[in-house]
Structures are given as C-alpha cells and as structure tokens.
Design an enzyme around this catalytic site. Sequence first.
Site, mmCIF file in Angstrom:
data_model
loop_
_atom_site.group_PDB
_atom_site.id
_atom_site.type_symbol
_atom_site.label_atom_id
_atom_site.label_comp_id
_atom_site.label_asym_id
_atom_site.label_seq_id
_atom_site.Cartn_x
_atom_site.Cartn_y
_atom_site.Cartn_z
ATOM 1 N N TYR A 155 -55.492 32.913 24.207
ATOM 2 C CA TYR A 155 -53.621 33.299 24.237
ATOM 3 C C TYR A 155 -53.871 34.596 24.917
ATOM 4 C CZ TYR A 155 -49.333 33.923 21.920
ATOM 5 O OH TYR A 155 -48.314 33.882 21.378
ATOM 6 N N ASN A 184 -44.938 40.852 15.889
ATOM 7 C CA ASN A 184 -44.951 39.254 14.829
ATOM 8 C C ASN A 184 -43.626 39.434 13.990
ATOM 9 O OD1 ASN A 184 -47.233 41.094 14.463
ATOM 10 N ND2 ASN A 184 -47.664 39.888 13.458
ATOM 11 N N VAL A 198 -48.143 36.249 7.092
ATOM 12 C CA VAL A 198 -46.631 35.732 5.561
ATOM 13 C C VAL A 198 -46.430 34.787 5.369
ATOM 14 C CG1 VAL A 198 -43.116 36.001 5.679
ATOM 15 C CG2 VAL A 198 -44.923 38.150 7.065
HETATM 16 N N1 UDP Z 1 -54.277 37.833 7.644
HETATM 17 C C1 UDP Z 1 -54.372 37.776 6.379
HETATM 18 N N2 UDP Z 1 -54.200 37.089 5.552
HETATM 19 C C2 UDP Z 1 -54.069 36.021 5.709
HETATM 20 C C3 UDP Z 1 -53.441 35.736 7.228
HETATM 21 C C4 UDP Z 1 -53.488 36.935 8.122
HETATM 22 O O1 UDP Z 1 -54.879 39.166 6.148
HETATM 23 O O2 UDP Z 1 -53.596 34.866 5.098
HETATM 24 C C5 UDP Z 1 -54.247 39.332 8.734
HETATM 25 C C6 UDP Z 1 -54.742 38.844 10.037
HETATM 26 O O3 UDP Z 1 -56.420 38.690 10.372
HETATM 27 C C7 UDP Z 1 -54.757 39.979 10.759
HETATM 28 C C8 UDP Z 1 -52.802 40.320 9.844
HETATM 29 O O4 UDP Z 1 -52.862 39.884 8.524
HETATM 30 O O5 UDP Z 1 -54.990 41.490 10.952
HETATM 31 C C9 UDP Z 1 -52.076 39.542 10.706
HETATM 32 O O6 UDP Z 1 -52.034 38.551 11.059
HETATM 33 P P1 UDP Z 1 -51.468 37.596 11.828
HETATM 34 O O7 UDP Z 1 -52.349 35.723 11.980
HETATM 35 O O8 UDP Z 1 -49.912 36.638 11.189
HETATM 36 O O9 UDP Z 1 -51.157 37.472 12.965
HETATM 37 P P2 UDP Z 1 -51.620 37.915 14.563
HETATM 38 O O10 UDP Z 1 -52.821 38.741 14.153
HETATM 39 O O11 UDP Z 1 -51.541 36.950 15.003
HETATM 40 O O12 UDP Z 1 -50.323 39.736 14.538
#
Ligand code: UDP
Length: 332
Positions: A155, A184, A198
Amino acid sequence: MGQQPPIALVAGGAGFIGSHLCRALTERGFEVLCLDNLQTARPSNLRVLEDLPGFTFVEADIVNALPATVMRHARRITRIYNCACAASPPQYQADPEHTMLTNVVGTHHLLRLAEQSGARFLLTSTSEVYGDPEVHPQVEGYRGWVSCTGPRACYDEGKRAAEAMTFDYARMARAEVRVARIFNTYGPHMHPDDGRVVSNLVCQALTGNDITVYGDGTQTRSFCYVSDMVEGLIRLMESDIDGMEPVNLGNPDEFTIGELLDKVLALVPTDGRVIHMDLPQDDPRRRRPDIARARSLLGWEPKVRIDDGLPRTAAWFAEELGVSTPALMAAE
Ligand code: UDP
C-alpha cells in the site's frame, strides 16, 4: 437541446470516502460516473447513490483496461478522482499484489484517460507515504520512513509510486493533476468489517464483543470526519493551485488509541472486555497532519470535532447492525 453537464469520474466511488464524494459531486452539478470493483465496497453504499440524478455505476476494476462506457464519454469527463484502493491494513494485505497493481497500473489507466480527455486528475494518496514518521506532525516536505519489505509496503510503496507517476504526468504537461495525502478518516458508510480502529471499537462495543486494542494503546492517530474530507478533496480539485505540490488533508486533533477507546466506551456502554493484542508490524507510532498548506492554499480546515463525529458514526453503525441504542439515535 441544452448543454450536457460535465462528468466527474470517481474510481472507487462505491467505497467509504468515494460514496460520500459521489453524492457531493452530484449536488454540485456534475454527472457522476462511478467505477468500482466492489472488492471492499458495501452494496448499501450504492443503493443510497443509485437514485441520485446523473449518477451511473459501472462495475470495473481499474487494474484492467477502462470499460467502453468510460471511453464513450471521455470527451465529457472533466474531473477524475482516483479513490480506488482498499485502505484498511487487513483488507489491502489480503491481496497485496492486487493492492500494488491498483495503485500503479490502475493509476496509470486513469492518467492516460486524463491525458486523452483533458480532464483534471486527483490522486487520493495517503499519510502512509510518511510511514512510521520521524517528523511530527507530518509536513508535505517530509520524505517519510517507509519499509519497502514489510507487510504495509504494497500500500505505502504503491501509493508512493502512484504519486511519482502522477507528478511525472504533470511535469511532462501530459495531465493537470492534484495529489491529496489523506490521513485517517471515519464516518458513516465505513464497512463494519473494515478492520480499522474506529469501526472495530464502535462495532465491538455495540455488539458486546471483545474490544481489541493493538499494543498498549499509546500510539496516536488524528481522525477526520468524512464530510470534512470530501470538502477538502473537492476544494483541492477545483483550486487553481500549482498541482506539483501534494496537500495533506486530515484533522490535526491527535489522540492515543486509549483515548479513542475511552470516548467510544463513554458513548456506547458495553459488556465487552477490552483485550490487548500484539501491535501489527510497522504500525506507525504517531500520526498527525500539518495542514498549513491546505489552510493557506484552499482555505480549508476540518470543522467536525471527534465529539460530534463519533456519536454520528456510532449511531449509523447501530442502525446498520440493527442494534437498538436510543441514546445514540438522537446523534444522527
Ligand atoms: N488498532 C487497534 N485496534 C483495532 C484496530 C486498529 O488498536 O481493532 C490500532 C492500530 O494498530 C493502529 C491504530 O489503531 O495503531 C489505527 O489503525 P487503523 O487500522 O485504523 O489505521 P492505520 O494503522 O492505517 O492508521
């Protein structure tokens, strides 16, 4: 016969941000040609669009040659938004080859269309081009700290390649371009199984399932409500700026995942337990956009605070999941 309205092509238009964008564009007088391969889109996102005047959906994967319907209308297409790519880590990692091809080959097909039709092209790039950043908050001039060997590379590096190709088209005067780096984003029309924080936390709380926090929850993110994001994308597309500069779009209010969890739990009382799981590989520790460029070039900044956007999102998920939560319904 009056003049036909211009067409905006939205690749990935049945997805989360794309579906809100399609609606906003029809409200601004565009006919909208929505392309989507329905890989991660929700059919109900399409149902709410189908009755809009001037909206057409074509099932197509931009990795393949663009469909005849698009080529037939090429001369009327004045705007091309590329929102096509799974954006949630579990989704884009499920088929990493396709993720890379979507960003590279798919973007190439759309840039070729922009060159042929004279349409302006907007790439939805991502804060992931900054990787696990050493500069905080992230300014557009920061070149990033990205792994090209890890599970997020399909990605991150795919989007970096898509940016490179987009800017090359502009440098060679083959297309007029805009590049948004999206941070995000959350709101209605997310897939309940999207796998992002979320949607996961809200849906887990609503259904009484275990609530999954990855790592100790001290990592940060900054969450932008989808209506603000769509406004930023359209302003960027329509602005007369020099398209050689990428523009960060996101909400600079930064929270730890633990703080986000507290907000969710205050909103959605639940019997679910909070469980801690391993932090995924290459998970960025901190993320927050510097939006000075968007502020000065576009006069844009987010308006919806998380304390307003989260209840609206939770109310929408409650309805989607058929969970009755009278307290939330008022928020929608
Ligand atoms: N995360 C979490 N629980 C979940 C999903 C994601 O704690 O059920 C954490 C993830 O490890 C990251 C943050 O939340 O540190 C944001 O993750 P997301 O997948 O939403 O977006 P991205 O990592 O692409 O910013």
